[in-house]
Design a protein around this motif. Structure first.
Motif, PDB file in Angstrom:
ATOM      1  N   ARG A  38      -7.030   2.036  -3.008  1.00  0.00           N
ATOM      2  CA  ARG A  38      -6.916   2.874  -1.812  1.00  0.00           C
ATOM      3  C   ARG A  38      -5.719   3.818  -1.931  1.00  0.00           C
ATOM      4  O   ARG A  38      -5.786   4.992  -1.539  1.00  0.00           O
ATOM      5  N   ALA A  39      -4.614   3.316  -2.470  1.00  0.00           N
ATOM      6  CA  ALA A  39      -3.410   4.135  -2.613  1.00  0.00           C
ATOM      7  C   ALA A  39      -3.658   5.322  -3.522  1.00  0.00           C
ATOM      8  O   ALA A  39      -3.216   6.450  -3.230  1.00  0.00           O
ATOM      9  N   ARG A  84       1.429  13.077 -14.750  1.00  0.00           N
ATOM     10  CA  ARG A  84       0.536  13.135 -13.583  1.00  0.00           C
ATOM     11  C   ARG A  84      -0.651  12.190 -13.737  1.00  0.00           C
ATOM     12  O   ARG A  84      -1.318  11.872 -12.741  1.00  0.00           O
ATOM     13  N   ALA A  85      -0.903  11.706 -14.940  1.00  0.00           N
ATOM     14  CA  ALA A  85      -1.972  10.729 -15.159  1.00  0.00           C
ATOM     15  C   ALA A  85      -1.504   9.294 -14.947  1.00  0.00           C
ATOM     16  O   ALA A  85      -2.333   8.376 -14.892  1.00  0.00           O
ATOM     17  N   LYS A  86      -0.196   9.082 -14.826  1.00  0.00           N
ATOM     18  CA  LYS A  86       0.335   7.727 -14.691  1.00  0.00           C
ATOM     19  C   LYS A  86      -0.258   6.944 -13.517  1.00  0.00           C
ATOM     20  O   LYS A  86      -0.508   5.741 -13.650  1.00  0.00           O
ATOM     21  N   PRO A  87      -0.500   7.559 -12.359  1.00  0.00           N
ATOM     22  CA  PRO A  87      -1.083   6.770 -11.266  1.00  0.00           C
ATOM     23  C   PRO A  87      -2.405   6.094 -11.640  1.00  0.00           C
ATOM     24  O   PRO A  87      -2.646   4.952 -11.242  1.00  0.00           O
ATOM     25  N   TYR A 104       0.832  -1.207   0.000  1.00  0.00           N
ATOM     26  CA  TYR A 104       0.000   0.000   0.000  1.00  0.00           C
ATOM     27  C   TYR A 104       0.861   1.249   0.000  1.00  0.00           C
ATOM     28  O   TYR A 104       0.644   2.177  -0.782  1.00  0.00           O
ATOM     29  N   TYR A 105       1.858   1.297   0.899  1.00  0.00           N
ATOM     30  CA  TYR A 105       2.699   2.490   0.979  1.00  0.00           C
ATOM     31  C   TYR A 105       3.543   2.673  -0.272  1.00  0.00           C
ATOM     32  O   TYR A 105       3.790   3.809  -0.707  1.00  0.00           O
ATOM     33  N   ALA A 119      -3.339   9.071  -2.311  1.00  0.00           N
ATOM     34  CA  ALA A 119      -2.296   9.879  -2.942  1.00  0.00           C
ATOM     35  C   ALA A 119      -2.854  11.179  -3.476  1.00  0.00           C
ATOM     36  O   ALA A 119      -2.204  12.231  -3.420  1.00  0.00           O
ATOM     37  N   ARG A 120      -4.062  11.133  -3.986  1.00  0.00           N
ATOM     38  CA  ARG A 120      -4.688  12.376  -4.478  1.00  0.00           C
ATOM     39  C   ARG A 120      -4.837  13.386  -3.334  1.00  0.00           C
ATOM     40  O   ARG A 120      -4.593  14.581  -3.526  1.00  0.00           O
ATOM     41  N   ALA A 121      -5.216  12.892  -2.170  1.00  0.00           N
ATOM     42  CA  ALA A 121      -5.321  13.790  -1.010  1.00  0.00           C
ATOM     43  C   ALA A 121      -3.944  14.251  -0.560  1.00  0.00           C
ATOM     44  O   ALA A 121      -3.736  15.436  -0.260  1.00  0.00           O
ATOM     45  N   GLY A 122      -2.963  13.331  -0.532  1.00  0.00           N
ATOM     46  CA  GLY A 122      -1.612  13.671  -0.081  1.00  0.00           C
ATOM     47  C   GLY A 122      -0.896  14.635  -1.012  1.00  0.00           C
ATOM     48  O   GLY A 122      -0.082  15.437  -0.572  1.00  0.00           O
ATOM     49  N   ALA A 123      -1.194  14.540  -2.293  1.00  0.00           N
ATOM     50  CA  ALA A 123      -0.535  15.409  -3.258  1.00  0.00           C
ATOM     51  C   ALA A 123      -0.920  16.867  -3.056  1.00  0.00           C
ATOM     52  O   ALA A 123      -0.167  17.772  -3.423  1.00  0.00           O
TER      53      ALA A 123
END
Length: 296
Positions: free
Chosen positions: A286-287, A258-261, A238-239, A291-295
């Motif tokens: 979930r990741a 930026r679309a790669k995830p 996950y991390y 990640a969207r929130a963390g970014a």
């Protein structure tokens, strides 16, 4: 250069035997450290006993109430070193041992090139295992793994390296920074927990105008073999996904990168019946969400 005050920041968790060797290596340096700040991440083994028996180092111990991960540990340790006014901060894991002249070699680099310096890692057999990136590509959307060239694969042996090799990212295994780097970019991001916090910090440093160099003659010996084959359906998976996605979303140089995830997540979900199963699919979904929130 010897007048500078240098603090080592060591993060450890349940690896008392490795930590013992590591601290012995720090005590054997031919240029003594001015402080050794150990962040003991709520270890449950005999790490506390090991630290209580250290008398040949200027030791400080920080013990958070819970395991904050490597990211949280380095955040706390660098913060403590910075607040105490040290000129240089040397970030180290608990599974490495410096050669006696390692710190001296780092401090000998000319001042205009010494804001961010990385050691050169070897294994117990003396082979070059420096995986710091010479190229970390956040521009090419076709580069699934952004690390496209590293010291180990570019040079093969330490003898083949020039005295300094410019890097684009580093691990927190022997990364030495000047105080002004922290002043410019702040502390390591504790939200990563593990993985990619060092990549994030190196990108921030380079974007602030600092250059990063590996120093050929500053040798750090890695006590363990590299093992990046983590269970992608487990908690480490996950991390790995979340933090890889966060780096792309924060620092991708164009919309395709930026679309790669989303593309990687879709591929993992589609292939999950053939590889990681439902657990990996759940992890990557979930990741991506986190990640969207963390970014931001």
């Amino acid at each position: 250069m010897t007048a500078e005050r240098v603090a080592a920041v060591v993060v450890t968790y349940n690896r008392a035997a490795l930590l013992t060797r590591m601290l012995a290596g720090l005590a054997a340096l031919d240029r003594p450290l001015d402080a050794v700040i150990v962040v003991d991440n709520a270890s449950t083994d005999h790490t506390a006993t090991v630290l209580e028996t250290v008398h040949d180092l200027p030791l400080q111990v920080i013990r958070p109430e819970e395991n904050l991960g490597g990211s949280g540990g380095f955040h706390l340790g660098v913060e403590a070193a910075y607040e105490q006014g040290f000129d240089r901060i040397w970030m180290l894991d608990d599974d490495v041992v410096p050669a006696p002249d390692c710190l001296s070699a780092l401090l000998a680099v000319e001042p205009e090139l010494s804001d961010c310096l990385m050691v050169t890692r070897e294994d117990l057999r003396g082979a070059l295992v420096e995986k710091a990136a010479i190229t970390f590509d956040l521009r090419n959307p076709m580069a699934i793994k952004p690390k496209t060239a590293m010291v180990e694969t570019t040079y093969g042996t330490r003898a083949a390296m020039p005295a300094l090799v410019e890097l684009q990212n580093v691990p927190f295994e022997g990364f030495l920074i000047r105080r002004r780097v922290v002043e410019a970019i702040g502390l390591p991001d504790e939200s990563f927990f593990i993985f990619y916090d060092d990549v994030d910090y190196a990108i921030r440093a380079r974007r602030a105008g600092f250059r990063i160099f590996a120093v050929r003659d500053a040798v750090l010996v890695r006590q363990l073999e590299f093992d990046q084959q983590h269970d992608l359906g487990g908690w480490k998976g996950y991390y790995m996904y979340r933090n890889l996605f966060t780096v792309h979303l924060r620092y991708g140089e164009n919309a395709l990168v930026r679309a790669k995830p989303w593309l990687i997540a879709a591929g993992v979900v589609l292939l999950s019946p053939l590889r990681g199963g439902r657990s990996e699919a759940r992890n990557v979904v979930r990741a991506l969400r986190d990640a969207r929130a963390g970014a931001r």
